[in-house]
Each structure stands twice: as structure tokens, then as C-alpha cells.
Design a protein around this motif. Structure first.
Motif, mmCIF file in Angstrom:
data_model
loop_
_atom_site.group_PDB
_atom_site.id
_atom_site.type_symbol
_atom_site.label_atom_id
_atom_site.label_comp_id
_atom_site.label_asym_id
_atom_site.label_seq_id
_atom_site.Cartn_x
_atom_site.Cartn_y
_atom_site.Cartn_z
ATOM 1 N N THR A 76 -3.496 7.389 6.295
ATOM 2 C CA THR A 76 -5.013 7.344 6.552
ATOM 3 C C THR A 76 -5.411 6.082 7.506
ATOM 4 N N ARG A 77 -4.786 5.150 7.421
ATOM 5 C CA ARG A 77 -5.161 3.849 8.318
ATOM 6 C C ARG A 77 -4.623 4.335 9.580
ATOM 7 N N ASP A 82 -1.972 5.678 1.858
ATOM 8 C CA ASP A 82 -2.912 4.548 2.542
ATOM 9 C C ASP A 82 -2.512 4.490 4.122
ATOM 10 N N ARG A 83 -1.356 4.396 4.326
ATOM 11 C CA ARG A 83 -0.779 3.967 5.494
ATOM 12 C C ARG A 83 -1.039 5.209 6.621
ATOM 13 N N GLU A 94 0.720 -1.145 0.109
ATOM 14 C CA GLU A 94 0.019 -0.076 0.115
ATOM 15 C C GLU A 94 0.990 1.327 0.145
ATOM 16 N N ASN A 95 0.330 2.316 -0.506
ATOM 17 C CA ASN A 95 1.205 3.485 -0.577
ATOM 18 C C ASN A 95 1.158 4.228 0.930
ATOM 19 N N ASP A 96 2.079 5.281 0.880
ATOM 20 C CA ASP A 96 2.309 6.245 2.009
ATOM 21 C C ASP A 96 0.827 6.979 2.533
#
Lengths: 361, 225
Positions: free
Chosen positions: A248-249, A245-246, A241-243
Motif C-alpha cells: 500500500t505504501r 502495508d508495504r 509492518e506486514n506485506d
């Protein structure tokens, strides 16, 4: 710049104690004061002043001690003057000097000399132990300071190495892309190029059938190249996953109410900057959990042509909380400054942490 | 040598200093003698030496107060050379004043004042002590005027209690043990010893004055910027 606070040290205090002793001796010798006694008093004072002023070698004090010991046989009042030397001997832990000063005091000294000697011995040894303890503490403190300095140097080296590794990995990645493009697309594009050139030559010779065949071959080669390009791009793209996404998570995993917004094209952010942004935001949010009680946390990301700006705000400032000076923030600042970015903190109605990181080339 | 000459020139540049050296001791020559001692002016001259040495040592004090000493410390001049040359310069001026005073006493008192050489040597020791005292006193202050104002009070008290401005025989015997700790006591004590022909007491006065001077010099020569 504030003036450093003056503190009492044994080296300063022992001169004060010697001064008090001289005052007491002066009061004791007044009733029987003679020119000889005063001369001894002044000579002792002179040698001790010389010792204070120039840090004279110890033999000078030994000579003075010997003279006073010899003279105390003839003039018993001279024994008063042995007590400052006794104090100095005890302070420098010289038991033999102290012994030689004590003998005439015990043998010839008038009544009050015993009290003076007792005070001198006690204060001298107290100062000696204090001085030794202080020296040990100072040594430990110096050692710790040196260790911190060495760690800071190591940290600086690591940050520099991290930058070098980033540059090298970027170059390696470029080389890998170049190799894949050359291996997979180069042949088809070259063949298509030659076919198009051949088509032109055939058209000039008015050989239309042959030109059409050549054009078909060129189109076929170009179709292959496009398919290869798609396949290559798919292989180059990171699978994880891209940064964004990280990040956001990470934001969504927080139990506090959050406001999260991203403005601009996050795909412009290089991987190294994205990783740094993720780690820094993780640290900032952990700090909020540790040190604040917010009712709302706001995280705003803005990506422009040249920079990415992250603003993390929380409204849970504690009234008497000390200003943030922990090592987490310090390391965060160092990491950001290592890529020529900046970290600033604003403490008004809300606590704001503002990170500005350049996107690089 | 340059500093020595400069110190003398710097002092003589002020007309007050020249008047101080030449005129101030003159009225003392006309004070009559007590029975069994020297004319009182001989002892009272100690007070003039005290004030003169303080005023003459003004340039050294001002060098420190105006920060010139910092520049001197940064130059290749040794602090010892600077200080010794200045103090020797002031001592020379005081020596001239003392010599003139002794010549004046010869004219005014004739044979009533005997042992002029021992008196002169005692004055010399006393003036060394006074210069050293002025030096160490000035290190306590950042303004020469405050320093002088307080020194005037101190010097008057020292001279009064120490037997310079009051004959020693008028002081109560019970306080002699205390005032022996004052450096000013040893000038009239030495003068009485010369008058009585007690050379041991005379040399004791010399020794004590010089030890006092050494202590004051050690304190006063400590570098304070």
C-alpha cells in the motif's frame, strides 16, 4: 521457423574470387590455347576442386605449385595459373608459397600476369585479414555466450537455493512455535487436565467440597494458559509492518494517479509469497515510470483459496515502443515461475501485467 | 556388387532404356563418310552417348530428388560404394551399347573405319565424362523433368559447337580457342587424331576428357539432400 539469413563469409567469397580468376585466365589463354595449356588449366582446376571438396592437406597445393613453377620455364603461359595459387597462399598467410609463385610470374610471365598477380595478392590478403577479424569477433561472441549461459546456470541455482531457504526457515519457525507452546502452555494445560480429571473422581465419591476446590484450581490453570497463549502469540507475531502495508505504501508513493484495490483475505498470503509480490510489483511500477506515460495506473489484488492474482494496468502505451524484453521482466518471470506461478503480458488498449502466484500449502 | 547389379536391373526395367541402348545408334551407321575422315556417324555417336548417359543416370538423380539418398546416408552403406556401383553399372550398359555400335560399324563400313580399339577407348573416356557431367548437372535441380529439358538444350549446343554434330573442319578457326574449353570438343578432336595417326593428340584428348570427368565427379558427388 524463419530461415536464417545467409551472409557473405570470406571462406565462401574466396571461391568466388578464384572462379573469377579462372574465368580471366581462360579469356587470356584463348588466343594461344593449346592442348598442353588447357591440360594445365584443367589440372589446376581439378586440384582446387579437390581442395574445396575434401579439404585436402596443404602439401597437395605445394606439389601443384612446384609443378607449375617448373613448367613455367618451358611454357610461359602456365604462369597465368600461378595467380589462383598466389591468392590461396596470401589468404592462408603463407609468404614463402606466395614468394615462389611470384618469382616465375615476374621472370617469365606475359604482360597481363602482373595485373592478375596484383589482384590475387590484394584479394588474398584482404580475405586473410577479414577472416582473422571475423574469427576474433566469433571468439568474443562465443565467450560472451558462454558467460551468459554460466550466469543463467548461477541464477537457476540461486532460485533453487532460495526455495530451499524458504522451506528451512518455515520449518525452523514451526519448531520455535512448538517449543514456545510446549514451554509456556504445556504445564498449565496438563495441570488443568489433571485437575478436571480429579474433579470427576471427587464427584463420583460425592466429595463436593474437594471437587469445588479442584475445579477452582483447574479454572485458575486454564486462565493462566489463556494469558500465556496471548502472550506467546504476541511474541510470535512479526513486529515490522506486514506485506500489504508495504505494498500500500509503495502504491501510494507513486506520483501518477493510482487505483488500488484488494479483494480477499491478505493474511492468507505466506510471507515468502508476500515478499515476492512486493518485489514484483515494485519492478512492474518502476518499468511503467521508465517506459510509459500513463494517465491512470490500476493495481488490483485478489486473494482466493489457492492463488493470489495481481493485475497491474496502465494506459500509457507508447506507439513505437519495442515489446518489453528487458532483464527486469525476465528475472521477475523466473522468480515467479520458480514458485510455480505465471506471469503474462497483454498489450491492447492498455498494457496489462498479470501475475498469478499459488499460495502453497 | 549388389548396388551394381541393382543399378543395371533398375535401368533395364524401363523398356525405353533397352531400346535406347540397342536401336538409337543404328541409324548413325548409315551416314556416309566425308573425304579424309571417318564416317560422320562415328562422331555423331558422341551425341547419343551424351543423351544415353543422362537417361541412364536417372535413378541416381531421382534417389536424391525423392529423398531416398537421405535414407541411404543413414544406412551402413558408404556413399562412395553407392555412387561408384551405380556409375559402373551405367558405364557397363554404355559399354555394351558402344561394343554393339562398333560391331555395327564393322558390318556397315568395313575397312573404312580403322583403329577400332582406340575409338572404343575414346568413347569410354567420353562416356565417363558424360556420366560425370549428368551427375553434376542433376545436382542443380530438384525435378528430373526440368533437369532433362534444360540438359537437352545444353547437350545439343555442346555437340553443335563442340564439333560432335558438325565436322570440326567446318567450324571457323577463330573460335577453336574458345571451344577447346568444352568437353565435347575432345571427342571429334581425338577421332581426327586417330584417323590421322597422331597418337600424342589422341592421348591428350583422353587425358583432358578424364580430367573433365574428375572435376564433374567431384562437383556431382557432393552430398545435397
Amino acid at each position: 521457423m524463419s530461415k536464417p539469413r545467409s551472409e557473405i563469409r570470406p571462406s565462401g567469397l574466396h571461391w568466388a574470387i578464384l572462379g573469377i580468376q579462372f574465368l580471366l585466365i581462360a579469356l587470356l589463354i584463348v588466343p594461344r590455347n593449346t592442348a598442353e595449356t588447357l591440360l594445365f588449366f584443367l589440372c589446376t582446376l581439378f586440384v582446387l576442386t579437390l581442395h574445396w571438396r575434401f579439404r585436402q592437406p596443404d602439401w597437395l597445393l605445394s606439389v601443384l605449385l612446384a609443378i607449375l613453377v617448373v613448367c613455367s620455364f618451358k611454357w610461359p603461359h602456365v604462369t597465368y595459373l600461378l595467380s589462383p595459387l598466389l591468392c590461396l597462399s596470401c589468404m592462408h598467410n603463407r609468404p614463402w608459397h606466395a614468394f615462389f609463385a611470384l618469382v616465375p610470374i615476374i621472370l617469365f610471365g606475359p604482360e597481363h600476369t602482373y595485373w592478375l598477380a596484383l589482384i590475387a595478392t590484394m584479394s588474398g590478403y584482404l580475405l586473410y585479414f577479414w577472416n582473422r577479424n571475423l574469427a576474433s569477433v566469433e571468439q568474443q561472441s562465443d565467450s560472451l555466450r558462454r558467460r551468459v549461459y554460466e550466469l543463467e546456470q548461477t541464477e537457476e541455482h540461486l532460485l533453487r537455493d532460495q526455495n530451499s531457504v524458504q522451506v528451512v526457515s518455515r520449518m525452523t519457525e514451526r519448531q520455535r512455535i512448538a517449543e514456545m507452546l510446549h514451554d509456556n502452555l504445556g504445564h498449565d494445560l496438563s495441570a488443568a487436565h489433571l485437575a478436571v480429571k480429579a474433579t470427576g473422581t471427587l464427584l463420583e465419591g460425592k466429595r463436593y467440597d474437594a471437587a469445588l476446590r479442584s475445579q477452582e484450581k483447574a479454572l485458575q490453570r486454564l486462565g493462566n494458559a489463556i494469558a500465556e497463549l496471548r502472550s506467546t502469540v504476541r511474541r510470535i507475531e512479526p513486529e515490522q509492518e506486514n506485506d500489504l502495508d508495504r505494498i500500500t505504501r509503495l502504491v501510494n508513493s507513486f506520483s501518477y494517479p493510482m487505483e488500488f484495490s484488494v479483494e480477499g483475505n491478505f493474511s492468507r498470503v505466506p510471507a515468502a509469497v508476500g515478499q515476492l509480490l512486493f518485489v514484483s510489483m515494485q519492478e512492474a511500477l518502476t518499468n511503467i515510470i521508465k517506459h510509459a506515460k500513463p494517465s491512470l495506473i490500476s493495481v488490483r489484488l485478489k486473494i482466493t483459496q489457492a492463488i493470489v492474482r495481481a493485475v497491474i494496468e496502465n494506459d500509457g502505451i507508447e506507439e513505437h515502443a519495442p515489446p518489453p524484453t528487458g532483464s527486469g521482466l525476465r528475472y521477475m518471470r523466473k522468480r515467479i515461475e520458480a514458485v510455480h506461478g505465471s506471469l503474462s503480458i497483454r498489450r491492447e488498449n492498455v498494457f496489462s501485467l498479470i501475475m498469478i502466484i499459488p499460495l502453497g500449502e | 556388387m549388389k548396388f551394381y547389379a541393382f543399378a543395371i536391373k533398375e535401368d533395364l526395367r524401363h523398356p525405353v532404356n533397352s531400346l535406347l541402348i540397342l536401336l538409337l545408334p543404328i541409324p548413325l551407321l548409315f551416314i556416309p563418310a566425308n573425304a579424309g575422315s571417318y564416317p560422320f556417324g562415328i562422331s555423331l555417336y558422341g551425341m547419343v552417348i551424351m543423351y544415353s548417359s543422362f537417361l541412364l543416370s536417372r535413378p541416381v538423380a531421382e534417389d536424391r530428388m525423392h529423398g531416398i539418398i537421405t535414407r541411404i546416408a543413414a544406412s551402413p552403406v558408404r556413399p562412395f560404394t553407392y555412387l561408384a556401383s551405380h556409375l559402373l553399372g551405367y558405364l557397363t550398359l554404355l559399354g555394351i551399347q558402344m561394343s554393339l555400335f562398333m560391331i555395327g560399324s564393322m558390318i556397315a563400313h568395313g575397312d573404312a573405319v580403322h583403329g577400332r580399339l582406340p575409338i572404343l577407348s575414346l568413347y569410354l573416356s567420353f562416356s565417363i565424362m558424360c556420366l560425370a557431367l549428368s551427375l553434376s548437372w542433376n545436382t542443380l535441380f530438384r525435378s528430373f523433368n526440368i533437369s532433362f529439358g534444360l540438359f537437352a538444350g545444353l547437350a545439343s549446343l555442346l555437340c553443335l559447337v563442340g564439333g560432335v554434330s558438325i565436322p570440326l573442319f567446318l567450324l571457323p578457326r577463330s573460335i577453336i580457342g574458345y571451344i577447346m574449353f568444352l568437353p565435347t570438343y575432345w571427342l571429334p578432336h581425338g577421332l581426327d587424331a586417330i584417323h590421322a595417326g597422331d597418337m600424342v593428340a589422341f592421348w591428350q584428348s583422353h587425358a583432358i576428357l578424364l580430367v573433365f570427368a574428375s572435376i564433374f565427379l567431384l562437383i556431382g558427388s557432393k552430398r545435397r539432400f
